[in-house]
Design a protein around this motif. Structure first.
Motif, PDB file in Angstrom:
ATOM      1  N   TRP A 165       0.811  -1.129   0.130  1.00  0.00           N
ATOM      2  CA  TRP A 165      -0.056   0.211  -0.153  1.00  0.00           C
ATOM      3  C   TRP A 165       0.817   1.342  -0.112  1.00  0.00           C
ATOM      4  O   TRP A 165       0.658   2.184  -0.731  1.00  0.00           O
ATOM      5  N   CYS A 205       1.153   4.193  -2.811  1.00  0.00           N
ATOM      6  CA  CYS A 205       1.016   5.744  -2.459  1.00  0.00           C
ATOM      7  C   CYS A 205       2.191   6.633  -3.155  1.00  0.00           C
ATOM      8  O   CYS A 205       1.960   7.459  -3.470  1.00  0.00           O
ATOM      9  N   LEU A 206       3.264   6.017  -2.773  1.00  0.00           N
ATOM     10  CA  LEU A 206       4.619   6.796  -3.066  1.00  0.00           C
ATOM     11  C   LEU A 206       4.643   6.898  -4.856  1.00  0.00           C
ATOM     12  O   LEU A 206       5.117   7.934  -5.275  1.00  0.00           O
ATOM     13  N   ARG A 242       2.237   6.705  -6.975  1.00  0.00           N
ATOM     14  CA  ARG A 242       1.213   7.775  -7.349  1.00  0.00           C
ATOM     15  C   ARG A 242       1.477   9.206  -7.267  1.00  0.00           C
ATOM     16  O   ARG A 242       0.939   9.975  -8.066  1.00  0.00           O
ATOM     17  N   SER A 243       1.995   9.488  -6.396  1.00  0.00           N
ATOM     18  CA  SER A 243       2.333  10.922  -5.828  1.00  0.00           C
ATOM     19  C   SER A 243       3.348  11.431  -6.764  1.00  0.00           C
ATOM     20  O   SER A 243       4.275  11.094  -7.035  1.00  0.00           O
ATOM     21  N   PRO A 244       2.806  12.842  -7.293  1.00  0.00           N
ATOM     22  CA  PRO A 244       3.768  13.447  -8.153  1.00  0.00           C
ATOM     23  C   PRO A 244       4.774  14.056  -7.448  1.00  0.00           C
ATOM     24  O   PRO A 244       4.714  14.429  -6.305  1.00  0.00           O
ATOM     25  N   ASN A 299       1.900  17.261  -0.061  1.00  0.00           N
ATOM     26  CA  ASN A 299       0.536  17.391  -0.520  1.00  0.00           C
ATOM     27  C   ASN A 299      -0.496  16.180  -0.311  1.00  0.00           C
ATOM     28  O   ASN A 299      -0.061  15.224   0.197  1.00  0.00           O
ATOM     29  N   LYS A 359      -1.510  13.980  -1.480  1.00  0.00           N
ATOM     30  CA  LYS A 359      -1.559  12.762  -2.387  1.00  0.00           C
ATOM     31  C   LYS A 359      -0.672  12.173  -1.609  1.00  0.00           C
ATOM     32  O   LYS A 359      -0.880  10.782  -1.110  1.00  0.00           O
ATOM     33  N   ASN A 360       0.590  12.733  -1.469  1.00  0.00           N
ATOM     34  CA  ASN A 360       1.497  11.805  -0.794  1.00  0.00           C
ATOM     35  C   ASN A 360       1.479  11.599   0.986  1.00  0.00           C
ATOM     36  O   ASN A 360       2.001  10.789   1.260  1.00  0.00           O
ATOM     37  N   LEU A 401      -1.080  10.606   1.966  1.00  0.00           N
ATOM     38  CA  LEU A 401      -1.921   9.365   2.070  1.00  0.00           C
ATOM     39  C   LEU A 401      -1.143   8.130   2.488  1.00  0.00           C
ATOM     40  O   LEU A 401      -1.547   7.088   3.070  1.00  0.00           O
TER      41      LEU A 401
END
Lengths: 114, 811
Positions: free
Chosen positions: A102, A106-107, A109-111, B4, B6-7, B9
Motif C-alpha cells: 500500500w 501511495c509513493l 502515484r504521488s507527483p 501534499n 496525495k503523498n 496518504l
C-alpha cells in the motif's frame, strides 16, 4: 528477491527486536511485483520462519515449551501449538506486507515536484 | 518532495504499521503480547535454554566479599559467604533466581497488595486481609525487625540480593509468568520479608471457629455448641502432646461463666484459612536410636504448589552452618539442623484469634463503649492498588482490642489476634540456625511469638518439645464464641512466659511427638481453646513410638510414609455392622463384605479407600448438613466427634439422636438408616464418576493429587498419584500434604535424608519444573549432602554446578 529479505531477517532476528518480522514483511510487500506474489511471500515468509525456527528450538527441549503452552491455552498438543504460532506469524506478516505494498502504491502515484 | 494531500496518504499505511507493532506488543485481556512472547528469537522458546543451571561467574556490585553457590545434583544450593550480610544478600539472589514470581506473589498476598499485580479479581481478598489486620501486622513486625540492627542488615541485604538478580534480567529472560502478564517485577524491600512472615502466620495461626460456632450457639444453645465442639473429648479420644505437664507457677484461672450470646446477624461463613494445614514431628533419644544419637523426624503439611512452598538449602558463613527447609522470600532455615542441633516444627493449634462484640455510641460514629467510658476508634487509612484499574481506599477503625471487622449500625465485631502484636521471626531463626546444642535451641526459641509451633529440639544426647509462641492466658471455655467486649474477664490477661509453655524434656519413654492434636490435658491450668486438629495422626505416631523398640532411619521412613487410616480402623467395623443388609442390593452387599475385611491402608491401588472416603463424606453430610448447613458455608464437628456419635450406637437411647435424625423428612431416621443411606449414596457417586465396577475405583485414580501452579495458571499444574489420606501419618490430600520431609541423625556429624515437593526451580518452562514430583509422591528420599565450607572445592562432578559471585571491581 523477497527471499533475500527473509534470509536477512532470520540472521538479524537474533539481535533485532521482535518487530523486525513486521519490518521485513513490510519491505517484502513494498518490493513485491504483483499483489499475488506479495500475498504469497508475505504470508509464507512469516509462517515458515516462525514455524520452522520455533520447531527447531522446541525439539531441543523435547517439546517442553510447546506442550506446556498448549496446556495453558487448552490446545490438543505440541503440533497444534506450533502450527498456531506459525499461522499467527503468517497472518501478522501478511498484514504488514499489505501495508508495505500500500505504501509503495501511495509513493508511486504521488507527483514528485522539483 | 512537498507534503501534499496525495503523498500524505502514504502516512496511512505507516501509521497502521506502527499501530500493528504496538498492538502486538501488549496484552489483550488474557491473551499475552504475541510479538515478544511467541517470536522464536527472544520469545518463550528460549526459556528452557536460558533457565538451565550451569557453572557461572557473576560480577555484582554491592557484594562485599566473594560468595560461592554450590548446586548439588538435586539442585539444592549450598551458599558459602564470608560474612552474615553477604550470606543474606546471596540468599536473596539465589531465591530470586529460582522463585521470583512465587516470592512476589506471597509477599503481596501477606501485605494485602495482590491486586496490584493481579487486578480487580483479588480485590475482595485484599480487603478481607486488611480487615483482619494483616497490613497492621506487617507494619508492627517490620518495625520490630528494623529495630534489631542485625535483622535490619539481614533483610535489607536480602532485598538487595533480590534486586541484583532482577537487574541481571532482560525482558526476554524474566520468569514466564511476568512475560505472560507483561509486567516488570517490583523492586524488593525489607518490608517484603515481614509480609512473607505475616502470610505464613496468617495461614498457620488463623484457625478460628468463633463466628460460625456463635451461629450454632444462637440456634441450638451454648450446651449443644460445646457438645459438638468440646474443648476436650472423652479420654480415649485424646492423645495430648504434653500429657501430664504442669508448668511450675502457672496458676489456674476461674472458668468462664459468661452467659453472653452475641446478637450480631453476621453470616456464619467460615472465617478461617486452610484448616488442613498441619504437620508431624517426633524424635527418639540416644537409648532408642540405632545410630546411638538422637534421631529426629519432621514432615510439614502445607498447601501444594508448583514450585513448592519449601526451599531446601544449606547456608554457611563463619558463624553459621545450617541445612534444611526455608522459604523463598525470607532468609534462614525454618526446619533443619546444624552440626550441633536439629529442630522440627508442627503447627500448634492453640486458639489465638478471638472475636468481640462492641457497642457504638450511635449508628455512624466511631465512639465505642469501654469500661472507662466512650472511646474513639483510630482509623487506619489503607490504599489498595489495582492493576488495570483505579486504586481503592479502605478505612479500618481500630479499637483497643483490634480492627473492626464487621458493623451492624450500633453493633460491631472486632477481632483480636496475636498476629497484630508483630514479631521479629528473622532474629529467632537466625539464632536457631546457629544453635550448637539443645540448650541453644531452647534459648533461641524463648523469643518466638507466632505462629505457635510445637518445636522439637535435639542434640546428640537430648530431645525435648515445647509449645512456643504467644499463648494468651485464658480461662476454660473462654474465647470459643463471640465475646462481650465489656466483660472484663473476656480480655486476655497476658501471655505465658516461655517457662510456662507446655514442654517436655528427655522423657523416660525416650520419645517426643506431635501432630497438631490438642496440646494439653483437661486439668491443664489454662485454656488452649477448642480448635485443634483431629487426633488420628497423633495417635498412630504415639502408638508406633511407644512400642519401646530401638529404631533407625528405615523405621522413621516407614512411619512418615505410613498409610494406615486410623479413623477407618476405629469406625469402619461399627459402620459395617450398622448397615441394614436388607436395604442393599447384591452388588452393594458384596462391597460391604469387602469393606469388612479391608486392611485400612490408603494405598493407590485400594478401592476400599475410595469407598470409605466417599462413604464418610456422605455420612458427615447426612448427619450435619440438615441442621448445621451445607459444607463450606458452615461448620461441621471434627471427625472424632462423629466417630463418637457412631460408637454410641450401643447405648439404649442415643444421646445424639437430634443430629442423626434428618430434619427435612417427616419420619425419624435411626443411625442405621443414615449409615445405610450414606453407603448407598457413596457407591452411587463412585459409579457415576468412575464406572460401576469397583475395580476402577482405585484410590490413586479417585483421589488425584494436584500440584497447582503458584499463581493458579491452568496448564502449569502437575498431577501425581500418591498414597495416604487426611487421617494417615502420610497426610496426603488432593492439594495439601507433606511438602517437606526430613529425618536427621545427630551425630559426630549429622546425617540426614529429605524429600521435598516441587524442588528449587520454579520456572514453568524449565526442564526442572516438575522434576522429582513422581519420586516425592511415591515416598523417595535423597541423601543430604551436609558439607563443611572447606570441602567445597572437592565436590566437582557432573550434574553439580558452581556459581561464583564476585564483588564488582575485585579480581
Amino acid at each position: 528477491m523477497t527471499y533475500v529479505f527473509w534470509l536477512i531477517y532470520v540472521l538479524a532476528g537474533w539481535w533485532a527486536p521482535w518487530w523486525s518480522l513486521l519490518l521485513t514483511a513490510g519491505l517484502v510487500g513494498g518490493f513485491s511485483k504483483t499483489p499475488k506474489l506479495m500475498l504469497r511471500d508475505g504470508f509464507a515468509g512469516g509462517f515458515l520462519t516462525w514455524f520452522l525456527l520455533c520447531l527447531l528450538l522446541d525439539v531441543q527441549s523435547d517439546a517442553l515449551v510447546s506442550s506446556r503452552l498448549a496446556k495453558v491455552m487448552s490446545l490438543p498438543g505440541s503440533w497444534t501449538m506450533l502450527l498456531i504460532v506459525g499461522l499467527m506469524a503468517g497472518a501478522i506478516s501478511l498484514i504488514a506486507s499489505i501495508l508495505g505494498y500500500w505504501l509503495k502504491c501511495c509513493l508511486q502515484r504521488s507527483p514528485v515536484s522539483s | 518532495m512537498k507534503l501534499n494531500p496525495k503523498n500524505a496518504l502514504a502516512l496511512i499505511p505507516l501509521i497502521l504499521w506502527v499501530g500493528l507493532v504496538w498492538g502486538l506488543s501488549r496484552n489483550w485481556g488474557v491473551l499475552p503480547a504475541i510479538g515478544p512472547v511467541f517470536n522464536p528469537f527472544s520469545g518463550l522458546w528460549q526459556t528452557p535454554k536460558n533457565s538451565r543451571l550451569q557453572n557461572r561467574e557473576w560480577s555484582l556490585s554491592d557484594l562485599n566479599k566473594p560468595v560461592t553457590v554450590f548446586w548439588d545434583e538435586y539442585r539444592v544450593p549450598h551458599i558459602l559467604a564470608e560474612n552474615e550480610r553477604d550470606l543474606a544478600w546471596a540468599q536473596g539472589f539465589v531465591h530470586a533466581s529460582q522463585r521470583l514470581f512465587q516470592m512476589d506473589l506471597q509477599a503481596r498476598a501477606g501485605g494485602a497488595r495482590l491486586s496490584g499485580l493481579v487486578g480487580a479479581r483479588t480485590l475482595s481478598m485484599d480487603q478481607f486481609y486488611i480487615r483482619l489486620g494483616l497490613r497492621h501486622a506487617v507494619r508492627q513486625s517490620l518495625a520490630m525487625m528494623m529495630n534489631d540492627p542485625v535483622t535490619k542488615t539481614q533483610i535489607e541485604a536480602y532485598a538487595e540480593g533480590v534486586n541484583a538478580w532482577i537487574r541481571t534480567r532482560t525482558k526476554a529472560t524474566l520468569p514466564t509468568e511476568y512475560r505472560l502478564m507483561n509486567v516488570w517485577p517490583e523492586p524488593w524491600s525489607a518490608q517484603h520479608a515481614a509480609e512473607f512472615f505475616v502470610l505464613m502466620s496468617y495461614r498457620l495461626s488463623g484457625r478460628t471457629f468463633d463466628v460460625p460456632l456463635t451461629w450454632i450457639q444462637k440456634k441450638y444453645g451454648t450446651a449443644a455448641a460445646r457438645d459438638l465442639f468440646p474443648e476436650f473429648m472423652p479420654k480415649e479420644y485424646e492423645i495430648p502432646i504434653y500429657a501430664g505437664v504442669r508448668p511450675k507457677g502457672l496458676k489456674p484461672l476461674a472458668a468462664d461463666k459468661s452467659t453472653f450470646v452475641s446478637d450480631l446477624e453476621i453470616e456464619p461463613t467460615l472465617l478461617q484459612p486452610f484448616v488442613s494445614n498441619g504437620s508431624n514431628n517426633w524424635a527418639v533419644g540416644p537409648k532408642r536410636s540405632q545410630t546411638g544419637v538422637s534421631l529426629l523426624a519432621n514432615d510439614t503439611h502445607l498447601g501444594f504448589s508448583m514450585p513448592g512452598i519449601w526451599f531446601e538449602q544449606q547456608l554457611l558463613d563463619p558463624k553459621t552452618n545450617v541445612y534444611g527447609g526455608g522459604f523463598a522470600g525470607a532468609p534462614g532455615v525454618m526446619s533443619g539442623f546444624t552440626p550441633g542441633a536439629a529442630w522440627a516444627v508442627t503447627n500448634g493449634t492453640t486458639d489465638v484469634v478471638d472475636w468481640y462484640q462492641i457497642r457504638f455510641r450511635d449508628e455512624e460514629g466511631l465512639d465505642y463503649q469501654t469500661s472507662t467510658g466512650w472511646k474513639a476508634a483510630q482509623v487506619e487509612e489503607e490504599v489498595i492498588e489495582v492493576r488495570g484499574g483505579d486504586s481503592q481506599k479502605l478505612a479500618v477503625p481500630w479499637t483497643d482490642l483490634g480492627p473492626l471487622f464487621h458493623r451492624e449500625k450500633q453493633k460491631g465485631l472486632v477481632v483480636r489476634w496475636t498476629l497484630h502484636e508483630g514479631s521479629d521471626a528473622i532474629a529467632v531463626f537466625r539464632d536457631l540456625n546457629r544453635a550448637q546444642s539443645y540448650q541453644d535451641c531452647k534459648i533461641a526459641l524463648s523469643r518466638f511469638r507466632f505462629p505457635i509451633q510445637n518445636f522439637i529440639c535435639a542434640d546428640s544426647r537430648n530431645i525435648g518439645i515445647q509449645h512456643a509462641g504467644l499463648i494468651p492466658r485464658r480461662a476454660r471455655g473462654q474465647g470459643q464464641f463471640i465475646m462481650d467486649a465489656m466483660e472484663p474477664n473476656a480480655r486476655w490477661g497476658s501471655f505465658l512466659t516461655s517457662a510456662e509453655w507446655p514442654q517436655i524434656e528427655n522423657p523416660a519413654t525416650q520419645f517426643v511427638s506431635s501432630a497438631n492434636q490438642r496440646p494439653v490435658e483437661i486439668d491443664f491450668p489454662i485454656s488452649m481453646g477448642s480448635e485443634s486438629e483431629n487426633y488420628y495422626r497423633g495417635r498412630r505416631i504415639w502408638d508406633e513410638l511407644s512400642r519401646g523398640t530401638v529404631v533407625g532411619f528405615e523405621d522413621f521412613v516407614r512411619l512418615q510414609t505410613d498409610v494406615l487410616n486410623p479413623l477407618a480402623r476405629a469406625v469402619l467395623p461399627d459402620m459395617v455392622k450398622l448397615l441394614s443388609m436388607r436395604n442393599l442390593n447384591d452388588n452393594e452387599r458384596v462391597i460391604a463384605s469387602q469393606m469388612a475385611v479391608w486392611d485400612y491402608k490408603d494405598t493407590i491401588h485400594s478401592g476400599e479407600s475410595s469407598v470409605f472416603s466417599y462413604w464418610w463424606t456422605e455420612f458427615r453430610k447426612t448427619i450435619w448438613a440438615d441442621q448445621l448447613g451445607e459444607s463450606g458455608k458452615a461448620l461441621w464437628p471434627r471427625d472424632e466427634r462423629l466417630e463418637l456419635l457412631v460408637k454410641r450406637h450401643n447405648l439404649p437411647i442415643h444421646p445424639d439422636q437430634r443430629w442423626i435424625d434428618d430434619q427435612n423428612t417427616p419420619q425419624t431416621e435411626s443411625l442405621s438408616d443414615q449409615v445405610t443411606a450414606s453407603f448407598k449414596a457413596a457407591l452411587q457417586a463412585l459409579s457415576e464418576q468412575f464406572g460401576p465396577s469397583m475395580g476402577k475405583w482405585s484410590w490413586g485414580l479417585v483421589r488425584t493429587v494436584n500440584l497447582p501452579h503458584v499463581g493458579r495458571i491452568p496448564g502449569f499444574e502437575v498431577k501425581v498419584r500418591a498414597p495416604g489420606s487426611k487421617y494417615s501419618v502420610n497426610a496426603m490430600q488432593s492439594q495439601h500434604g507433606p511438602s517437606w520431609r526430613m529425618i536427621v541423625s545427630m551425630g559426630p556429624w549429622p546425617e540426614a535424608i529429605t524429600s521435598v515437593q516441587g524442588a528449587s526451580g520454579g520456572e514453568p518452562l524449565s526442564v526442572d519444573y516438575d522434576g522429582g514430583a513422581e519420586g516425592w509422591a511415591s515416598g523417595f528420599y535423597k541423601q543430604v549432602l551436609f558439607i563443611k565450607g572447606e570441602q567445597l572445592q572437592h565436590l566437582k562432578q557432573p550434574g553439580r554446578y558452581f556459581w561464583r559471585l564476585q564483588p564488582k571491581g575485585n579480581p
